[in-house]
Every structure is written in structure tokens, then in C-alpha cells.
Write a protein that holds these residues in place. Structure first.
Motif, PDB file in Angstrom:
ATOM      1  N   TYR A   1      24.201 -17.643 118.353  1.00 42.76           N
ATOM      2  CA  TYR A   1      25.258 -18.328 118.432  1.00 42.76           C
ATOM      3  C   TYR A   1      25.984 -17.643 119.875  1.00 42.76           C
ATOM      4  CZ  TYR A   1      24.762 -18.472 113.382  1.00 42.76           C
ATOM      5  OH  TYR A   1      24.258 -18.863 112.042  1.00 42.76           O
ATOM      6  N   THR A   2      27.172 -18.169 120.024  1.00 43.93           N
ATOM      7  CA  THR A   2      27.976 -17.956 121.181  1.00 43.93           C
ATOM      8  C   THR A   2      29.270 -17.588 120.914  1.00 43.93           C
ATOM      9  OG1 THR A   2      26.602 -19.515 122.648  1.00 43.93           O
ATOM     10  CG2 THR A   2      28.512 -18.736 123.571  1.00 43.93           C
ATOM     11  N   ILE A   3      29.686 -16.466 121.590  1.00 47.52           N
ATOM     12  CA  ILE A   3      31.002 -15.760 121.212  1.00 47.52           C
ATOM     13  C   ILE A   3      32.102 -16.877 121.676  1.00 47.52           C
ATOM     14  CG2 ILE A   3      32.773 -13.834 121.582  1.00 47.52           C
ATOM     15  CD1 ILE A   3      30.310 -12.932 120.063  1.00 47.52           C
ATOM     16  N   ALA A   4      33.021 -17.247 120.556  1.00 52.04           N
ATOM     17  CA  ALA A   4      34.310 -18.200 121.294  1.00 52.04           C
ATOM     18  C   ALA A   4      35.280 -17.583 121.166  1.00 52.04           C
ATOM     19  CB  ALA A   4      34.112 -19.328 120.180  1.00 52.04           C
ATOM     20  N   GLY A   5      35.607 -16.479 120.660  1.00 55.01           N
ATOM     21  CA  GLY A   5      36.721 -15.623 120.900  1.00 55.01           C
ATOM     22  C   GLY A   5      36.902 -14.397 119.882  1.00 55.01           C
ATOM     23  N   LEU A   6      37.635 -13.246 120.232  1.00 57.23           N
ATOM     24  CA  LEU A   6      37.893 -12.150 119.568  1.00 57.23           C
ATOM     25  C   LEU A   6      39.393 -12.127 118.992  1.00 57.23           C
ATOM     26  CD1 LEU A   6      36.057 -10.060 122.368  1.00 57.23           C
ATOM     27  CD2 LEU A   6      35.100 -10.953 120.162  1.00 57.23           C
TER      28      LEU A   6
ATOM     29  N   LEU B   1      35.063  -3.916 122.257  1.00 59.42           N
ATOM     30  CA  LEU B   1      34.009  -4.924 122.188  1.00 59.42           C
ATOM     31  C   LEU B   1      33.593  -5.746 123.365  1.00 59.42           C
ATOM     32  CD1 LEU B   1      35.205  -6.587 118.817  1.00 59.42           C
ATOM     33  CD2 LEU B   1      33.368  -5.046 119.136  1.00 59.42           C
ATOM     34  N   GLN B   2      34.591  -5.854 124.188  1.00 61.50           N
ATOM     35  CA  GLN B   2      34.200  -6.594 125.586  1.00 61.50           C
ATOM     36  C   GLN B   2      33.580  -5.633 126.435  1.00 61.50           C
ATOM     37  OE1 GLN B   2      38.209  -7.733 126.559  1.00 61.50           O
ATOM     38  NE2 GLN B   2      38.093  -9.750 126.037  1.00 61.50           N
ATOM     39  N   ALA B   3      33.727  -4.359 126.294  1.00 56.58           N
ATOM     40  CA  ALA B   3      32.944  -3.292 127.098  1.00 56.58           C
ATOM     41  C   ALA B   3      31.691  -3.130 126.600  1.00 56.58           C
ATOM     42  CB  ALA B   3      33.733  -1.806 127.009  1.00 56.58           C
ATOM     43  N   LEU B   4      31.443  -3.397 125.299  1.00 59.58           N
ATOM     44  CA  LEU B   4      29.912  -3.631 124.858  1.00 59.58           C
ATOM     45  C   LEU B   4      29.440  -4.922 125.014  1.00 59.58           C
ATOM     46  CD1 LEU B   4      30.882  -1.644 121.400  1.00 59.58           C
ATOM     47  CD2 LEU B   4      29.667  -0.833 123.131  1.00 59.58           C
ATOM     48  N   GLY B   5      29.863  -5.706 125.760  1.00 61.38           N
ATOM     49  CA  GLY B   5      29.205  -6.830 126.189  1.00 61.38           C
ATOM     50  C   GLY B   5      29.731  -8.173 125.244  1.00 61.38           C
ATOM     51  N   LEU B   6      30.601  -7.987 124.305  1.00 60.12           N
ATOM     52  CA  LEU B   6      30.978  -9.086 123.402  1.00 60.12           C
ATOM     53  C   LEU B   6      32.201 -10.094 123.988  1.00 60.12           C
ATOM     54  CD1 LEU B   6      30.979  -7.732 119.757  1.00 60.12           C
ATOM     55  CD2 LEU B   6      29.338  -9.480 120.802  1.00 60.12           C
ATOM     56  N   ASN B   7      31.745 -10.826 125.054  1.00 57.95           N
ATOM     57  CA  ASN B   7      32.820 -11.821 125.795  1.00 57.95           C
ATOM     58  C   ASN B   7      32.554 -13.196 125.413  1.00 57.95           C
ATOM     59  OD1 ASN B   7      33.856  -9.326 127.538  1.00 57.95           O
ATOM     60  ND2 ASN B   7      31.648  -9.461 128.221  1.00 57.95           N
ATOM     61  N   ASP B   8      33.795 -13.867 125.336  1.00 58.57           N
ATOM     62  CA  ASP B   8      33.756 -15.105 125.380  1.00 58.57           C
ATOM     63  C   ASP B   8      32.499 -16.024 125.954  1.00 58.57           C
ATOM     64  OD1 ASP B   8      35.803 -14.878 123.740  1.00 58.57           O
ATOM     65  OD2 ASP B   8      37.233 -16.263 125.162  1.00 58.57           O
ATOM     66  N   GLY B   9      31.862 -16.669 125.438  1.00 56.71           N
ATOM     67  CA  GLY B   9      30.456 -17.131 125.943  1.00 56.71           C
ATOM     68  C   GLY B   9      29.269 -16.423 125.869  1.00 56.71           C
ATOM     69  N   THR B  10      29.392 -15.074 125.332  1.00 59.65           N
ATOM     70  CA  THR B  10      28.080 -14.344 125.467  1.00 59.65           C
ATOM     71  C   THR B  10      27.336 -14.826 124.284  1.00 59.65           C
ATOM     72  OG1 THR B  10      29.278 -12.486 126.365  1.00 59.65           O
ATOM     73  CG2 THR B  10      27.219 -11.905 124.999  1.00 59.65           C
ATOM     74  N   LYS B  11      25.863 -14.982 124.528  1.00 60.03           N
ATOM     75  CA  LYS B  11      25.003 -15.449 123.249  1.00 60.03           C
ATOM     76  C   LYS B  11      24.454 -13.938 122.468  1.00 60.03           C
ATOM     77  CE  LYS B  11      22.913 -19.226 125.747  1.00 60.03           C
ATOM     78  NZ  LYS B  11      23.968 -19.531 126.464  1.00 60.03           N
ATOM     79  N   ILE B  12      24.492 -14.347 121.045  1.00 64.26           N
ATOM     80  CA  ILE B  12      24.206 -13.120 120.455  1.00 64.26           C
ATOM     81  C   ILE B  12      23.222 -13.725 119.328  1.00 64.26           C
ATOM     82  CG2 ILE B  12      26.490 -11.958 120.626  1.00 64.26           C
ATOM     83  CD1 ILE B  12      26.978 -13.086 117.718  1.00 64.26           C
TER      84      ILE B  12
ATOM     85  N   LYS C   1      22.403  -8.675 118.233  1.00 71.69           N
ATOM     86  CA  LYS C   1      21.686  -8.388 119.196  1.00 71.69           C
ATOM     87  C   LYS C   1      22.548  -8.765 120.346  1.00 71.69           C
ATOM     88  CE  LYS C   1      17.286  -8.217 121.806  1.00 71.69           C
ATOM     89  NZ  LYS C   1      15.853  -8.502 121.719  1.00 71.69           N
ATOM     90  N   VAL C   2      23.070  -8.172 121.312  1.00 72.42           N
ATOM     91  CA  VAL C   2      23.837  -8.745 122.402  1.00 72.42           C
ATOM     92  C   VAL C   2      23.379  -7.997 123.639  1.00 72.42           C
ATOM     93  CG1 VAL C   2      26.311  -8.644 123.265  1.00 72.42           C
ATOM     94  CG2 VAL C   2      26.234  -8.360 121.150  1.00 72.42           C
ATOM     95  N   ARG C   3      22.928  -9.009 124.608  1.00 71.35           N
ATOM     96  CA  ARG C   3      22.388  -8.583 125.799  1.00 71.35           C
ATOM     97  C   ARG C   3      21.401  -7.327 125.907  1.00 71.35           C
ATOM     98  NH1 ARG C   3      27.493  -9.242 129.914  1.00 71.35           N
ATOM     99  NH2 ARG C   3      28.213 -11.155 129.173  1.00 71.35           N
ATOM    100  N   GLY C   4      20.434  -7.448 124.869  1.00 78.65           N
ATOM    101  CA  GLY C   4      19.532  -6.525 124.640  1.00 78.65           C
ATOM    102  C   GLY C   4      19.675  -5.320 123.983  1.00 78.65           C
TER     103      GLY C   4
END
Length: 77
Positions: free
Chosen positions: A12-17, A27-38, A52-55
Motif C-alpha cells: 500500500y501507499t500512505i495517503a495521510g496520518l 511516525l514521520q521520523a520512522l519513515g511513515l510519510n505521505d506517498g511512502t510504500k509499505i 515493513k517500511v523502507r526495509g
């Protein structure tokens, strides 16, 4: 849809927190930003998810996952 509704072994892709500002920043510091693939790796009892987020593998509780909007990979809605 929300991350809580996501299916195991799907990407999936993050659309909003939509959580408290301090939590959003963490969460953004951990890599969960808009547009990030998970990828959802596992669903635990009581609603916890392993993603799994960015490995990196992260565990998110039900409260967090229910307030993270996602879209399926390949979907542009």
C-alpha cells in the motif's frame, strides 16, 4: 481505506496520518510519510499490525493503524 483494514502480504501507499501532532511527527521520523510504500507483513490479535517500511519492520497498534489512511498500490484514487 485505513491501515487497520489492510490485508496481509499486500503493498500500500500512505495517503495521510490522522493522529495527534506529536505522534504524527514520530511516525514521520520512522519513515511513515505521505506517498511512502509499505507492506503488511502480519496481523496480530487485538488489531496490531506488523508492517515493513523502507526495509524496517514496525509494529503498530489498533489506535494508530485505524487513523492512517492508505491506498492500494496501483490505485490512484
Amino acid at each position: 481505506m485505513t491501515l487497520y483494514e489492510a490485508e496481509k502480504n499486500r503493498e500500500y501507499t500512505i495517503a495521510g496520518l490522522f493522529v495527534e501532532e506529536a505522534v504524527t511527527r514520530r511516525l514521520q521520523a520512522l519513515g511513515l510519510n505521505d506517498g511512502t510504500k509499505i507492506k503488511v507483513l502480519n496481523r496480530k490479535k487485538k488489531g496490531a499490525l506488523i508492517i515493513k517500511v523502507r526495509g524496517t519492520r514496525l509494529a503498530l497498534g489498533r489506535h494508530l493503524s485505524a487513523n492512517i489512511e492508505i491506498r492500494e498500490e496501483g490505485s490512484h484514487a
